[in-house]
Design a protein around this motif. Sequence first.
Motif, PDB file in Angstrom:
ATOM      1  N   PHE A 165       0.699  -1.158  -0.202  1.00 12.26           N
ATOM      2  CA  PHE A 165      -0.183  -0.071   0.127  1.00 12.26           C
ATOM      3  C   PHE A 165       0.927   1.378  -0.092  1.00 12.26           C
ATOM      4  N   GLY A 166       0.273   2.388  -0.450  1.00 19.37           N
ATOM      5  CA  GLY A 166       1.072   3.621  -0.152  1.00 19.37           C
ATOM      6  C   GLY A 166      -0.128   4.638   0.325  1.00 19.37           C
ATOM      7  N   ILE A 167       0.255   5.746   0.952  1.00 18.40           N
ATOM      8  CA  ILE A 167      -0.512   6.709   1.190  1.00 18.40           C
ATOM      9  C   ILE A 167       0.053   7.888   0.436  1.00 18.40           C
ATOM     10  N   MET A 168      -0.522   8.323  -0.299  1.00 19.32           N
ATOM     11  CA  MET A 168      -0.003   9.475  -1.359  1.00 19.32           C
ATOM     12  C   MET A 168      -1.244  10.509  -1.603  1.00 19.32           C
ATOM     13  N   GLY A 169      -0.920  11.687  -1.587  1.00 22.13           N
ATOM     14  CA  GLY A 169      -2.144  12.568  -1.978  1.00 22.13           C
ATOM     15  C   GLY A 169      -1.594  13.278  -3.349  1.00 22.13           C
ATOM     16  N   ASN A 170      -0.852  14.476  -3.151  1.00 24.00           N
ATOM     17  CA  ASN A 170      -0.374  15.223  -4.151  1.00 24.00           C
ATOM     18  C   ASN A 170       0.751  14.577  -5.101  1.00 24.00           C
TER      19      ASN A 170
END
Length: 292
Positions: A165-170
């Motif tokens: 998993f990754g937590i990424m916004g911009n």
Amino acid sequence: MKLVLGRDDLAAAATSAVRESGTVPERLAISPVHKASRGFVNESAADLCEVAIVTVLQAVAHGKPVLLLPVTTLGRHQHQTLVTLGKLSAAEVEGHSVGVRSWSQTTGVWMRGFLTESYGVDLRKAEWTTYEGSHVDGADDPSWVTRAPQGASLQADFLEGRLDFGIMGNGLPSDDRIRTAIDDARQIAEQWSREQGFIPVNHVVGVSETAAAEHSAAILAAYDAMRSVLTDQADPGPVPLHPVGFAALRGAFTKAAAYALEQGVIERAVDYDEIVERSCTALGVSPDRLGG
């Protein structure tokens, strides 16, 4: 008076107001805006600076000379920021690897809070990897979080399968294989915000204690000008995207502080009233003056 604001409309309004108050403004060109946070928090390199809500919480917890000016410069839903290349869901984070740019990154704090609160995830049962430290000197990752080797990239590790998993916004890369780990993330986020009464806040405005003492009139003028811009742009929806004023920001700060404490992002509880009192005392105003 040195200002760092990422939004041109807010920067123009604040700069004009500061000038009209009799103080000479200087807008520092720092992009992306979060790169200004370290210098602002640890060295007072700016007088008024756009900062992440979690940076404010960490700064207060570590006794840094940082005050909150209650203006939201960036608010957004966050449930869509947990992504995967496979078929794993948010409820399956335990036992899998998850990457996030920084443990103190506000997007990560909100997303991990959703995981524990809504999906029953025990964060310590996942393998967490971070790629950089906090903006606040003295704030360290929990012992159960691993720092990636120097030169490693969250995006590369995620796309090449080294992370589940990754937590990424911009910073989310463009790749057709990527899917959100929460089905119907937008609808779930909107329902969460309706229930909570606020949309997650990412960035607010910080003020240095020195600037508050030396330029209080200019700072209050900047607040009024930014409030006017955001009020004029306000969406008529049920939950404001960019709340302004101490009362309007209470829910977001209180929830973010609870998540941050639970996750080891801050080492002591930070009460919102403490933040309000520090700002009002330094600026010499009552909470009502700043939407209390």
